[in-house]
Design an enzyme around this catalytic site. Sequence first.
Site, PDB file in Angstrom:
ATOM      1  N   GLY A  95       0.960  -1.035  -0.017  1.00  0.00           N
ATOM      2  CA  GLY A  95       0.032  -0.156   0.043  1.00  0.00           C
ATOM      3  C   GLY A  95       0.707   1.304   0.214  1.00  0.00           C
ATOM      4  O   GLY A  95       0.631   2.160   0.692  1.00  0.00           O
ATOM      5  N   GLY A 133      12.028   8.758  -5.979  1.00  0.00           N
ATOM      6  CA  GLY A 133      13.307   8.783  -6.399  1.00  0.00           C
ATOM      7  C   GLY A 133      13.620   7.373  -6.845  1.00  0.00           C
ATOM      8  O   GLY A 133      12.947   6.585  -6.842  1.00  0.00           O
ATOM      9  N   ASN A 138       1.397  -2.159   5.364  1.00  0.00           N
ATOM     10  CA  ASN A 138       0.637  -1.000   5.488  1.00  0.00           C
ATOM     11  C   ASN A 138      -0.742  -1.090   4.673  1.00  0.00           C
ATOM     12  O   ASN A 138      -1.607  -0.473   5.101  1.00  0.00           O
ATOM     13  CB  ASN A 138       1.379   0.010   5.023  1.00  0.00           C
ATOM     14  CG  ASN A 138       0.427   1.374   4.597  1.00  0.00           C
ATOM     15  OD1 ASN A 138       0.236   2.021   5.655  1.00  0.00           O
ATOM     16  ND2 ASN A 138       0.138   1.609   3.521  1.00  0.00           N
ATOM     17  N   TYR A 162     -13.713  -3.642  11.136  1.00  0.00           N
ATOM     18  CA  TYR A 162     -12.503  -2.959  11.019  1.00  0.00           C
ATOM     19  C   TYR A 162     -11.667  -3.012  12.522  1.00  0.00           C
ATOM     20  O   TYR A 162     -10.486  -3.392  12.289  1.00  0.00           O
ATOM     21  CB  TYR A 162     -12.433  -1.562  10.675  1.00  0.00           C
ATOM     22  CG  TYR A 162     -11.189  -0.734  10.705  1.00  0.00           C
ATOM     23  CD1 TYR A 162     -10.410  -0.993   9.549  1.00  0.00           C
ATOM     24  CD2 TYR A 162     -10.984   0.266  11.404  1.00  0.00           C
ATOM     25  CE1 TYR A 162      -9.405  -0.612   9.436  1.00  0.00           C
ATOM     26  CE2 TYR A 162      -9.732   0.853  11.418  1.00  0.00           C
ATOM     27  CZ  TYR A 162      -8.787   0.453  10.240  1.00  0.00           C
ATOM     28  OH  TYR A 162      -7.587   1.173  10.304  1.00  0.00           O
ATOM     29  N   ALA A 176     -12.295  -5.142  14.869  1.00  0.00           N
ATOM     30  CA  ALA A 176     -11.832  -6.458  15.318  1.00  0.00           C
ATOM     31  C   ALA A 176     -10.711  -7.051  14.462  1.00  0.00           C
ATOM     32  O   ALA A 176      -9.738  -7.718  14.898  1.00  0.00           O
ATOM     33  CB  ALA A 176     -12.959  -7.336  14.941  1.00  0.00           C
ATOM     34  N   ALA A 177     -10.662  -6.860  13.184  1.00  0.00           N
ATOM     35  CA  ALA A 177      -9.200  -7.030  12.316  1.00  0.00           C
ATOM     36  C   ALA A 177      -8.232  -6.813  12.749  1.00  0.00           C
ATOM     37  O   ALA A 177      -7.074  -7.350  12.849  1.00  0.00           O
ATOM     38  CB  ALA A 177      -9.644  -6.631  10.841  1.00  0.00           C
ATOM     39  N   LYS A 178      -8.178  -5.338  13.159  1.00  0.00           N
ATOM     40  CA  LYS A 178      -6.940  -4.608  13.764  1.00  0.00           C
ATOM     41  C   LYS A 178      -6.633  -5.123  15.326  1.00  0.00           C
ATOM     42  O   LYS A 178      -5.249  -5.541  15.627  1.00  0.00           O
ATOM     43  CB  LYS A 178      -7.011  -2.965  13.853  1.00  0.00           C
ATOM     44  CG  LYS A 178      -7.035  -2.400  12.389  1.00  0.00           C
ATOM     45  CD  LYS A 178      -6.065  -2.833  11.459  1.00  0.00           C
ATOM     46  CE  LYS A 178      -5.969  -1.888  10.331  1.00  0.00           C
ATOM     47  NZ  LYS A 178      -4.894  -2.130   9.536  1.00  0.00           N
ATOM     48  N   ILE A 206      -5.413  10.157  11.189  1.00  0.00           N
ATOM     49  CA  ILE A 206      -4.353  10.669  10.661  1.00  0.00           C
ATOM     50  C   ILE A 206      -4.658  11.377   9.244  1.00  0.00           C
ATOM     51  O   ILE A 206      -5.456  10.597   8.395  1.00  0.00           O
ATOM     52  CB  ILE A 206      -3.158   9.461  10.080  1.00  0.00           C
ATOM     53  CG1 ILE A 206      -2.628   8.598  11.214  1.00  0.00           C
ATOM     54  CG2 ILE A 206      -1.930  10.066   9.077  1.00  0.00           C
ATOM     55  CD1 ILE A 206      -1.701   9.258  11.909  1.00  0.00           C
TER      56      ILE A 206
END
Length: 241
Positions: free
Chosen positions: A9, A47, A80, A145, A147-149, A178
């Site tokens: 990601g 770069g 990520n 979400y 629960a997954a984390k 963020i």
Amino acid sequence: MTRNAVVTGGGTGIGRAVAAALAADGLDVVITGRREKVLAEAAAGLGPRVRPVVFDVTDPGRIEAALPELPETVDVLVNNAGGNTDTGRPAPSGLAAVRDAWLANLEANLVSAVLVTTALEPRLARGGRVISLGSIAGGRGGGSYGAAKAGMRVWNAELAVQLGERGITANVIAPGLIEDTEFFGDQLTGDRRAMLIGQTATKRAGTPADVAALAAFLASPGAGHITGQVLHLNGGAYIGA
């Protein structure tokens, strides 16, 4: 000797910032994602140390097909890729829809990290680093979400033990709000933003650069005795294990 990193990601937001920080520290970085144009533009902007490899981290076949394009030795792996697959979608109606919604978040946020890490584990260098992106939602709730984390934390703890004898560390960075990412799409209202910032001690939103700085430290030799941990990066909005 050149060190190699893989950042899933890595085309936008946090992943792009992490790739930039690792490249600035002298690593050769592969950024991955599903969108070829986005990855190519990111790599060009970051770069010569950064190159793109396109594949879907939830698809075992595509991960395996991409392996010849990935470094033979991986010093830093940053899991990520992910996001809340419920964002912008109506609440599921009916058991089948609920099941599909939960499986979608588990696949995007936990299974994806497990698959990529499993595929690259034989290539992880002695003294390497595995850094996975969790969320404040993994500690204080957030539906499928969150629960997954939360599951990522448990998986990471086991991973740290499995890899520890090779000097490889495994840690989770769990950000709060963020900004300048694609996470919320167009769903973050002014009121909700103000509420989330109000929950912090620092009274500001986090930035991709905040996450990248922590990831760069965890990737450094100075972080060699930090493993199995969840590092909260939320301005004090949540303080917990």
